[in-house]
Design a protein around this motif. Structure first.
Motif, PDB file in Angstrom:
ATOM      1  N   MET A  83      -9.051  -4.479  -3.722  1.00 28.11           N
ATOM      2  CA  MET A  83      -8.371  -3.656  -4.711  1.00 28.11           C
ATOM      3  C   MET A  83      -8.799  -2.207  -4.514  1.00 28.11           C
ATOM      4  N   VAL A  84      -7.873  -1.280  -4.719  1.00 28.25           N
ATOM      5  CA  VAL A  84      -8.185   0.144  -4.654  1.00 28.25           C
ATOM      6  C   VAL A  84      -8.156   0.695  -6.070  1.00 28.25           C
ATOM      7  N   ARG A  85      -9.200   1.495  -6.406  1.00 30.03           N
ATOM      8  CA  ARG A  85      -9.274   2.088  -7.735  1.00 30.03           C
ATOM      9  C   ARG A  85      -9.658   3.554  -7.605  1.00 30.03           C
TER      10      ARG A  85
ATOM     11  N   LEU B 117       0.830  -1.199   0.000  1.00 28.80           N
ATOM     12  CA  LEU B 117       0.000   0.000   0.000  1.00 28.80           C
ATOM     13  C   LEU B 117       0.874   1.261   0.000  1.00 28.80           C
ATOM     14  N   ASP B 118       2.001   1.237   0.728  1.00 33.39           N
ATOM     15  CA  ASP B 118       2.938   2.365   0.696  1.00 33.39           C
ATOM     16  C   ASP B 118       3.496   2.565  -0.713  1.00 33.39           C
ATOM     17  N   ARG B 119       3.807   1.458  -1.382  1.00 37.06           N
ATOM     18  CA  ARG B 119       4.347   1.545  -2.746  1.00 37.06           C
ATOM     19  C   ARG B 119       3.292   2.104  -3.708  1.00 37.06           C
ATOM     20  N   ILE B 120       2.024   1.694  -3.511  1.00 35.60           N
ATOM     21  CA  ILE B 120       0.943   2.215  -4.367  1.00 35.60           C
ATOM     22  C   ILE B 120       0.805   3.721  -4.185  1.00 35.60           C
ATOM     23  N   TRP B 121       0.830   4.179  -2.947  1.00 41.18           N
ATOM     24  CA  TRP B 121       0.710   5.620  -2.678  1.00 41.18           C
ATOM     25  C   TRP B 121       1.891   6.400  -3.261  1.00 41.18           C
ATOM     26  N   LYS B 122       3.089   5.814  -3.188  1.00 38.46           N
ATOM     27  CA  LYS B 122       4.272   6.502  -3.697  1.00 38.46           C
ATOM     28  C   LYS B 122       4.270   6.547  -5.221  1.00 38.46           C
ATOM     29  N   ASP B 123       3.958   5.406  -5.866  1.00 40.43           N
ATOM     30  CA  ASP B 123       3.992   5.356  -7.329  1.00 40.43           C
ATOM     31  C   ASP B 123       2.865   6.159  -7.967  1.00 40.43           C
TER      32      ASP B 123
ATOM     33  N   LEU C 270      -5.597   5.221 -11.064  1.00 43.59           N
ATOM     34  CA  LEU C 270      -5.066   4.280 -10.077  1.00 43.59           C
ATOM     35  C   LEU C 270      -5.895   3.000 -10.048  1.00 43.59           C
ATOM     36  N   ARG C 271      -5.209   1.859 -10.052  1.00 44.15           N
ATOM     37  CA  ARG C 271      -5.884   0.564  -9.978  1.00 44.15           C
ATOM     38  C   ARG C 271      -4.860  -0.466  -9.528  1.00 44.15           C
ATOM     39  N   ALA C 272      -4.991  -0.954  -8.275  1.00 41.13           N
ATOM     40  CA  ALA C 272      -3.994  -1.891  -7.738  1.00 41.13           C
ATOM     41  C   ALA C 272      -4.615  -2.700  -6.603  1.00 41.13           C
ATOM     42  N   ALA C 273      -4.233  -3.980  -6.515  1.00 38.41           N
ATOM     43  CA  ALA C 273      -4.668  -4.851  -5.421  1.00 38.41           C
ATOM     44  C   ALA C 273      -3.651  -4.775  -4.289  1.00 38.41           C
ATOM     45  N   PHE C 274      -4.131  -4.791  -3.052  1.00 36.00           N
ATOM     46  CA  PHE C 274      -3.223  -4.667  -1.917  1.00 36.00           C
ATOM     47  C   PHE C 274      -3.565  -5.620  -0.770  1.00 36.00           C
TER      48      PHE C 274
END
Length: 562
Positions: free
Chosen positions: A497-499, A415-421, A505-509
């Motif tokens: 998944m957050v979208r 989730l940290d990587r998703i927020w950063k990217d 943004l679209r990624a599973a965490f």
């Protein structure tokens, strides 16, 4: 009392014994008018009937059966027995449930207890036991319910009794012959308990039963057992009697298996549903060992093939190959478009061939992404390409694929990587609005050993709270049954998944192994995901399920943060 008994007999049918001879819409049918047909079909001489024992009429149903010459099951009437006579009690207009309770229930061996909602309940216990053998519950409206050994008789019409409670109901219930199930299969029952397998289409009932002078502690019943014998000369109901053939086949298979044990090798043709849990584990272990052996053999054959048919190039031949590659470079560029992936892969390989040390090569991000995708799809396919000295950078891939630990539940590092990217911290606030999506997927059941953590993955795990509640329920069942509880292997995965609503943004965490999810379990998982998103400064707006990539999902739940 005699006149009351004769008056009460007028309501009953002489043949079937049901209380339906008199009707307000038709004239009663006298039995004398059908004397010849009754004598021929039922073999009954009406001249020998007693006025104070046998009714004078027959019902319309029996009349039609006589006209069709159909067989009729004859009811046998008894003489009046005084105050406990069901016919006299039913014919008394002042008769009440309380009166039936006092005069009939006790004489038939029933005990009277107070039921729920001020209902009457007549209970008959088994001899020298606290098990309720048969019970009759009567409501305020006169409706009644029968339970035999704790099971409710759903089809009351098969008893041939009226819907309103009468003393006849108690007499009928008291005369029912209870189904003993199949008590003769103790050897099969013991074998099933040792192997931990259940009976298909049946279940085991505990409690002392005496059959032909022998006492049994357990019996096997069919799942459709009605708990009473429809045919008086049998000890089982029709369902349990027909189930005996299946039990006999199971017994034969059991004895054959003991003489000739099942083949548990990897090439066994025995169906897995016939094996016990311990036998399934042994067979699974043999299959895994056979797969590892086949894999080693395949690698040895590949190495032998390379040694036999492969060609080793010396330094001079290697230089010639490089010159050949440079000579056809122009033709290769003409065949491949400038912005194509083929052109990019060719140039990256050319660049690496010119380097003295291949470890100093800095690969293009697109090539690395393609190799990561290939390795995720099939590690064996990437390994085969890597062995040919093509795209040989396993260490580089590990830096991308192992940046976080593979774990069950929500992955905070991911989730940290998703927020950063996503770089949403530098965007406007409305672009931080996201939706939490979840869906359940079918997976192949099995266990995987994580070498980094030393844990077995594949068991059901729906988060800390749900796991603790499940463990507590398993311990309670273990105390009740006395059998040790075993962890369940997951058959599905609940993925989260957050979208982004206003962003790409679209990624599973997070994912949770499960065997199906209840509402209470899903509630904790959803709100835990909402809490983690809001801690990362996402503006959470909705929760959605069954996500479809072709269109934006419709929210099933929305809320506003105050």
């Amino acid at each position: 009392m005699a006149s009351k008994h004769v008056e009460g007999l007028r309501k009953f049918c002489r043949l079937c014994g049901l209380q339906r001879a008199l009707s307000a819409n038709r004239k009663p049918v006298e039995k004398k008018k059908k004397a010849k047909q009754i004598n021929k079909i039922c073999n009954v001489k009406l001249e020998e009937d007693a006025e104070d024992i046998h009714p004078p009429y027959i019902c319309d149903t029996c009349r039609r059966r006589l006209d069709r010459k159909a067989k009729i099951e004859l009811f046998e009437f008894q003489a009046c027995v005084g105050t406990s006579c069901s016919i006299c009690v039913d014919s008394d207009p002042n008769s009440t449930v309380e009166k039936v309770q006092e005069e009939v229930a006790v004489s038939l061996g029933f005990s009277v207890v107070a039921g729920e909602n001020d209902d009457f309940r007549f209970v008959k216990l088994r001899v020298n036991s606290d098990i309720v053998e048969r019970s009759v519950t009567v409501g305020k409206d006169g409706q009644w319910e029968v339970k035999l050994l704790g099971k409710t008789i759903a089809n009351r019409e098969c008893l041939g009794l009226p819907s309103q409670f009468t003393a006849e109901v108690l007499h009928k219930v008291a005369s029912l012959k209870l189904c003993t199930g199949n008590v003769e299969y103790g050897e099969l029952l013991k074998d099933r308990e040792e192997r931990g397998t259940s009976f298909p289409s049946g279940h085991v009932c505990e409690g002392q039963l005496t059959v032909n002078g022998k006492t049994y502690e357990k019996t096997v019943r069919h799942k459709n057992c009605v708990m009473w014998c429809e045919i008086p000369n049998r000890n089982q109901c029709n369902a349990c009697h027909m189930y005996r053939s299946d039990l006999s086949s199971m017994t034969t298979q059991m004895r054959h298996r003991k003489l000739n044990p099942f083949d548990l090798s990897a090439s066994s043709k025995v169906r897995n549903d016939l094996l016990s849990p311990s036998e399934v584990q042994i067979k699974l272990k043999n299959v895994q060992q056979a797969r590892q052996s086949e894999k080693r053999k395949r690698y040895k054959l590949q190495d032998k093939l390379l040694e036999r048919e492969g060609i080793d190039l010396d330094e001079e031949q290697a230089e010639e190959m490089k010159e050949l590659a440079e000579a056809v470079e122009g033709d290769m560029k003409e065949c491949m478009p400038e912005d194509s992936y083929q052109r990019l892969l060719w140039e990256e390989q050319r660049k690496m061939s010119k380097m003295k040390d291949a470890r100093s090569m800095r690969w293009h991000p697109a090539v690395i992404k393609w190799c990561v995708a290939l390795h995720a799809k099939s590690p064996a396919a990437y390994k085969m390409i890597r062995k040919s000295n093509f795209l040989k950078f396993q260490t580089t891939l590990n830096c991308y694929t192992d940046f976080t630990e593979c774990m069950e539940g929500y992955n905070l590092a991911l989730l940290d990587r998703i927020w950063k990217d996503s770089n949403l911290q530098n965007e406007k606030q409305f672009k931080r609005n996201v939706s939490l999506l979840y869906d359940e997927m079918k997976i192949k059941s099995g266990l995987v050993f994580n070498q980094r953590t030393g844990r077995m993955m594949g068991f059901v795990n729906l988060g800390s709270l749900n796991t603790e509640m499940g463990s507590f329920g398993a311990r309670m069942e273990e105390l009740d049954s006395g059998k040790p509880a075993t962890p369940e292997i997951a058959t599905h995965v609940l993925a989260f998944m957050v979208r982004g609503i206003c962003s790409p943004l679209r990624a599973a965490f997070g994912f949770f192994p499960c065997r199906g999810v209840t509402t209470s379990e899903l509630c904790w998982c959803v709100w835990e995901g909402v809490k983690l998103l809001e801690r990362k400064n996402f503006e959470h707006g909705s929760v959605c399920q069954d996500f479809n990539l072709l269109k934006f999902p419709n929210p099933i739940y929305t809320y506003t943060v105050i």
